[in-house]
Design an enzyme around this catalytic site. Sequence first.
Site, PDB file in Angstrom:
ATOM      1  N   ARG A  95      39.604  29.576  14.711  1.00 63.34           N
ATOM      2  CA  ARG A  95      38.926  30.491  15.776  1.00 63.34           C
ATOM      3  C   ARG A  95      39.153  29.773  17.043  1.00 63.34           C
ATOM      4  O   ARG A  95      38.507  28.862  17.489  1.00 63.34           O
ATOM      5  CB  ARG A  95      37.507  30.759  15.765  1.00 63.34           C
ATOM      6  CG  ARG A  95      37.368  31.881  14.194  1.00 63.34           C
ATOM      7  CD  ARG A  95      35.848  32.015  14.198  1.00 63.34           C
ATOM      8  NE  ARG A  95      35.500  33.326  15.176  1.00 63.34           N
ATOM      9  CZ  ARG A  95      34.939  33.371  16.207  1.00 63.34           C
ATOM     10  NH1 ARG A  95      34.438  32.402  16.641  1.00 63.34           N
ATOM     11  NH2 ARG A  95      34.788  34.481  16.902  1.00 63.34           N
ATOM     12  N   SER A 113      27.771  22.338  17.129  1.00 61.96           N
ATOM     13  CA  SER A 113      28.634  21.885  17.984  1.00 61.96           C
ATOM     14  C   SER A 113      28.184  22.547  19.474  1.00 61.96           C
ATOM     15  O   SER A 113      28.365  23.449  19.578  1.00 61.96           O
ATOM     16  CB  SER A 113      29.954  21.877  17.886  1.00 61.96           C
ATOM     17  OG  SER A 113      30.781  21.131  19.018  1.00 61.96           O
ATOM     18  N   HIS A 171      26.957  17.124  25.585  1.00 65.49           N
ATOM     19  CA  HIS A 171      27.780  17.503  24.527  1.00 65.49           C
ATOM     20  C   HIS A 171      26.965  17.010  23.293  1.00 65.49           C
ATOM     21  O   HIS A 171      26.293  15.809  23.316  1.00 65.49           O
ATOM     22  CB  HIS A 171      29.123  16.929  24.297  1.00 65.49           C
ATOM     23  CG  HIS A 171      29.703  16.878  23.145  1.00 65.49           C
ATOM     24  ND1 HIS A 171      29.854  15.675  22.396  1.00 65.49           N
ATOM     25  CD2 HIS A 171      30.314  17.874  22.232  1.00 65.49           C
ATOM     26  CE1 HIS A 171      30.217  15.952  21.120  1.00 65.49           C
ATOM     27  NE2 HIS A 171      30.719  17.353  21.139  1.00 65.49           N
TER      28      HIS A 171
END
Length: 348
Positions: free
Chosen positions: A302, A113, A127
Amino acid sequence: MEATMRQRFEDYIFSLQEEIITSFEKLDPNAPAFKRDSWLRAQGGKGVSGVFFSPPPTDASPAPQTILEKAGVNISVVHGMLPPAAIKEMRSDHSSIPYDEKTSLPFFAAGISLVVHPRNPHAPTVHANYRYFEITEKVAEGEGIGKVVAWWFGGGSDLTPSYLYEEDARHFHRTLQTACNQHGSELYPAFKKWCDEYFYIVHRQETRGIGGLFFDDLSTEKHARLSDDVKRPRSAEEIFDFIKAMGNSFIPSYLPILERRMSMPSTDQNRRWQLIRRGRYVEFNLVYDRGTKFGLKTPSARIESILMSLPETARWEYMTDMGTDLESEEGRLIPVLKQPVNWAELEK
């Protein structure tokens, strides 16, 4: 022994991560290098967060003039047990998953990602995300990995400019379209439409950016958004080839745009508008994005990696007048956020 799909996909995304990070570091050799942060997940798994940031000066010296302001190219490879509630939700698209309301099943999930926020207001944010998910039968401890009962791929890539340059939009979409068309002519229009629908900010009644591709649940099973009688990737091997084609298209789809815009002159007004548009980016990611919401609800997640997608700075103005004049540089963006454009077919 032949490598499993999970191992092959993991190898691919680690290679792609390094290729993408290296391409940005070569573009701005005087900037700080990306920080490669390796981590382990106590419940099972690992990852590497590749993060770019340039800390502000502690004295009165000028702010750094790096091409990127903030960026992250992250990988996670995790495994564990999927609770019955999650299995029930997934069965709507994957009927092969066994479900009895009580039994948890082992899962494996791997993905890359990335989000890039350039410093120049004329350079767009980008993105991309590509992922593989696998569910297996439960086996006794020490017996290794059970039989795969369901698997699928997902992903996409999208562009979010503050200022509209039609040549950039055409280049980005045509690069993705070319990569898609090698695997079936229905893929680009279907996944482009899905992207426009997914990245929609309901409370603003506009899309986050000018779109790209978004897809999920690609497997051998029937797909709700694709015809069953047209050419498309169907086997695991064919879909993995499609995923690699899309991942490999990232650099040629975005780097030429960044190179065109990264050194353009800009004003305080340009920066102000960029920060307002980044505020919209934050709104979508925190209110609507499925990946962000899922991550924030996951125990021991996370958080730093999940929130990597957010820009370093953003702005909200009460009843701002910026963008209301549709003849202005800022206002030219608004109509294409209200009504998506077929950029790949748009003539110059």
